[in-house]
Design a protein around this motif. Sequence first.
Motif, PDB file in Angstrom:
ATOM      1  N   MET A 677      39.409 -11.923  14.685  1.00 29.66           N
ATOM      2  CA  MET A 677      38.165 -11.449  14.073  1.00 29.66           C
ATOM      3  C   MET A 677      37.051 -11.456  15.111  1.00 29.66           C
ATOM      4  O   MET A 677      36.248 -10.541  15.191  1.00 29.66           O
ATOM      5  N   GLN A 678      37.001 -12.542  15.902  1.00 27.24           N
ATOM      6  CA  GLN A 678      35.938 -12.634  16.911  1.00 27.24           C
ATOM      7  C   GLN A 678      36.298 -11.870  18.180  1.00 27.24           C
ATOM      8  O   GLN A 678      35.423 -11.354  18.852  1.00 27.24           O
ATOM      9  N   TYR A 679      37.579 -11.847  18.536  1.00 24.19           N
ATOM     10  CA  TYR A 679      37.992 -11.109  19.732  1.00 24.19           C
ATOM     11  C   TYR A 679      38.545  -9.769  19.266  1.00 24.19           C
ATOM     12  O   TYR A 679      39.638  -9.699  18.704  1.00 24.19           O
ATOM     13  N   LYS A 680      37.773  -8.720  19.462  1.00 26.59           N
ATOM     14  CA  LYS A 680      38.145  -7.450  18.845  1.00 26.59           C
ATOM     15  C   LYS A 680      39.006  -6.605  19.766  1.00 26.59           C
ATOM     16  O   LYS A 680      38.567  -6.182  20.823  1.00 26.59           O
ATOM     17  N   ILE A 681      40.255  -6.379  19.341  1.00 29.34           N
ATOM     18  CA  ILE A 681      41.082  -5.409  20.048  1.00 29.34           C
ATOM     19  C   ILE A 681      40.973  -4.085  19.283  1.00 29.34           C
ATOM     20  O   ILE A 681      40.622  -4.084  18.100  1.00 29.34           O
ATOM     21  N   PRO A 682      41.254  -2.967  19.936  1.00 28.26           N
ATOM     22  CA  PRO A 682      41.078  -1.684  19.253  1.00 28.26           C
ATOM     23  C   PRO A 682      41.957  -1.575  17.999  1.00 28.26           C
ATOM     24  O   PRO A 682      43.099  -2.029  17.991  1.00 28.26           O
ATOM     25  N   SER A 683      41.405  -1.015  16.982  1.00 28.24           N
ATOM     26  CA  SER A 683      42.175  -0.743  15.763  1.00 28.24           C
ATOM     27  C   SER A 683      42.478   0.751  15.737  1.00 28.24           C
ATOM     28  O   SER A 683      42.072   1.497  16.628  1.00 28.24           O
ATOM     29  N   ARG A 684      43.184   1.134  14.695  1.00 24.54           N
ATOM     30  CA  ARG A 684      43.568   2.525  14.493  1.00 24.54           C
ATOM     31  C   ARG A 684      42.370   3.480  14.482  1.00 24.54           C
ATOM     32  O   ARG A 684      42.467   4.616  14.919  1.00 24.54           O
ATOM     33  N   LEU A 685      41.232   2.992  13.946  1.00 26.41           N
ATOM     34  CA  LEU A 685      40.087   3.887  13.797  1.00 26.41           C
ATOM     35  C   LEU A 685      39.287   4.009  15.100  1.00 26.41           C
ATOM     36  O   LEU A 685      38.434   4.865  15.216  1.00 26.41           O
ATOM     37  N   ASP A 686      39.565   3.134  16.044  1.00 31.18           N
ATOM     38  CA  ASP A 686      38.778   3.135  17.282  1.00 31.18           C
ATOM     39  C   ASP A 686      39.235   4.189  18.282  1.00 31.18           C
ATOM     40  O   ASP A 686      38.482   4.553  19.177  1.00 31.18           O
ATOM     41  N   CYS A 687      40.474   4.624  18.171  1.00 30.15           N
ATOM     42  CA  CYS A 687      40.965   5.595  19.152  1.00 30.15           C
ATOM     43  C   CYS A 687      41.949   6.529  18.472  1.00 30.15           C
ATOM     44  O   CYS A 687      43.145   6.276  18.452  1.00 30.15           O
ATOM     45  N   LYS A 688      41.392   7.576  17.938  1.00 28.70           N
ATOM     46  CA  LYS A 688      42.233   8.475  17.134  1.00 28.70           C
ATOM     47  C   LYS A 688      42.941   9.513  17.992  1.00 28.70           C
ATOM     48  O   LYS A 688      44.057   9.901  17.695  1.00 28.70           O
TER      49      LYS A 688
END
Lengths: 750, 154
Positions: A677-688
Amino acid sequence: MKIVNTSVRKVDGIGVVTGNPAYTEDLILNNNVLTIKLLRSPHPFAKIKAIDTSIALKVPGVEAIYTHEDTPKTRFTLAGQSFPEPSPYDRRILDEYVRYVGDPVAIIAAEDERCAEKAMKLIKVQYEILEPILDFEKAIDSHIIIHPEEVHTNFEIGYERKRNIASKAYAEKPGVDEGFKNSDVILERTYYTQPQMHAMMETYRSYSYFDVNGRLTTVSSTQIPFHVRRHLARALEIPSSKIRVIKPRVGGGFGGKQTAVCEIYSAFVTLKTGKPSKIIYNRKETHTCTTTRYGMRLDVKIGADLEGNIKAIDINALSNAGAYGEHAPTVTSLVSYKTFPLYDTVPMRFNANIVYSNTMNAGAFRGYGATQGTFAVESIINELAHQLNLDPTEVRMKNLVEPGDGKYITSGDIKKCIEIGKEKFNWDERSKPREISPNKVRAAGMAVTMQGSGIAGIDTAAATIKLGDRGDFNLMVGVTDMGQGCDTVLTQIAAEVLEVPMDKITIHSADTDLSPYDPGAYASSGTYVTGNAVIIAANNMKEEILKGASKLFNIDINDIEYLGTSLKVVDKIITLEEFAQRSISFEGMNQITTTGTWGGETSPPPFIAGFAEVEVDTLTGEIAILDYLSVVDCGTHINPNLVKVQVEGGAVQGIGLALFEDIKYDRRGRVISDSLMQYKIPSRLDCKNIKVEFSNSYEKTGPFGAKSVGEVVVNTPAPAIADAVYNATKVRVRNLPVTSEKVLMGILNI
Amino acid sequence: MLLTTTINGRKKEILIKDDDYLLDVLRKEGYLSVKRGCDTGACGLCTVLLNGSPILSCSTLAARAQGKHISTIEHFPLEAKKFASFMTSEGAEQCGFCSPGFTLTVIAMIKELENPTDDEIMHYLNGNLCRCSGYVSQLRAIRNFMEDMKHENC
């Protein structure tokens, strides 16, 4: 037969997707395995004056608690490198000093996690709290000395204990000072690359037990089983012949598992208690007490003429090893190793200090220093292009390497990657900033990179093939598949050479008792180094089959033809199955097993030109990646699908580095980005929109023309995105990650 | 406490501690497809279906499954294998550690959403992290899977 160059499915794919037990924790069969927890230091730097475990030991279910008084005094490194390791031997299993928040103080072995945690709270530790160095830029010549003890190094690596310098690096292509004299324009900039978490989905874990023969067996999610065995032997002070390391499926590594982060604890507990034990790092431990990408400060100076011909580049780096020096001399060297040959005619100089500090220690991470070097060099070349009012692609076309016989780079062409990218990305139009609504601006940026394929002159891998009694083959390798697909690719290579369908070959990897030696999966070596070993083993197998058949049938070897699943003996066809059966029987008495061993004289580089289009919200600084294109030259593909997904995944990891991923410490040296939650790795919505194009080449020294692809893919996003953001906003962020906050502060000129 | 629940269609009575999490109970019972990626409900690896809807078993108390139906991927051998064939055709599974939880979420999505757009698919699956694949290959696999199902239903 054409098995290489086709997108066959992974040999283990269906099994892992449908949830078959395959990973380390799935394979713990013993119901009475001890659970290990580590009491960790709350202080960044302290000397342990006393530890009282007497009350904790009374907790029901606690088997044992060990402190630095119980562990061997031998110092070692946990870096997964071929022996003799260049990394300093600067750690013990438990030390009387703790050097970062999270450094282990005591090992608790208990019947389950609950009582281990209960006991942990009852251990009383008296610390002499020491003043820490939390800012790595203040490490050199500080009055604080992080390693007061003598440290052994196998090589002269510039180790200066009293100055907190773990290693130094230097490289030079002559003509730098003259180059600056002949320059019309000189830029000097300082860039910072942040430490990054691997954040693989399967956290660090290992499980140890004594087998029926009294040998210590450690099952571990590792990229380096043979190095782990050697580290355990040294740390535990027992011969490595008494240790067996088994690697099951690995749930992601990215270089994190190239350091033996947790194996010493389970191996030590089992050695001491005689009982099976397991240690499974939770996500918090994984994000606070393991290794990170090396964070660096890079001071770069570039000189060029007005046409964009670069005359000289000078790089000074300060690199943060953290508390221990795993991979210290090698990671930072790649800043120069992977940027110098790319601009081969440009005089370049590189000077680096790799320092200790009281932070989590750094280690190997996909890209391994090339990532940091690429960010610095590509960023300043982009800045140079803006200064000269030239297109960044044009500056690169003037200065980039051209391959040629007898040169360092003989195959592949980075300039071709740029040309393909410019066209596919519609660069000429998209590179210009475009306001698409009152507060949204779009623009693009680009960068190039290279990596290597294996460690030339050092790493050497072997492969063994066994012909089974039914005419099928076992392929045994020591390289580790952590998701990249090398089990599949190596099976493809073996099938191609042996001229049999892939289902005739079963791959086994890796078990130090059964597999032939392999340094492990790192330095982009799986396909290139081990692949070449597989080719040799498979060719030897064909030869041995012919020899065996000649003897068995008492016929001249030249009258036998190898046809894959059969043999042509004069004018008769004999199936390989029949031959195999007869060969191993009393009739032939010949179990055919062959081995191939290979190490590279060179490390042919794969290339990438990366192009990013961003949209920046000028009211909030929010950055959206609209499009990311990697144009890749990694030779001829053994498995195009697996290559493509590697490129896509690496681009996303690079986007994480560029935009979000940041390890945050509080004022007292504690990592607060300790969860997903605090360390954000890219999710599906971050790089379409991640796109991949290839510029194919053929590498003569590679298996079927292949070069590596695993690491090179992560390097270009950061410099390309930073420049795209600059194009859109005129805000230049030189310290990664390029967060919305930094961009907005830049826009507001705060 | 004694947990009475149905796992993959089979009724079970399991002695649990009041504060046991469902993930730990399931793994202890041998449902090894359920993986732990974090401990904060942030990654989606531990997804199982509770009465048909995806939940995160690392942050669900086992006691909440009392009288309910839990499904792990082992409950859907046909769908899972079929989806797996589309995943592997793309090479989208990479390390595969996140795949079982991801596949279960896809199975739930297909039941819940009718003809979803790419954006709707991404939104539904956004809680399922993957560090290897870069996600776009997974989207290709889902698209092909749904296309194939459409033809099958015709």
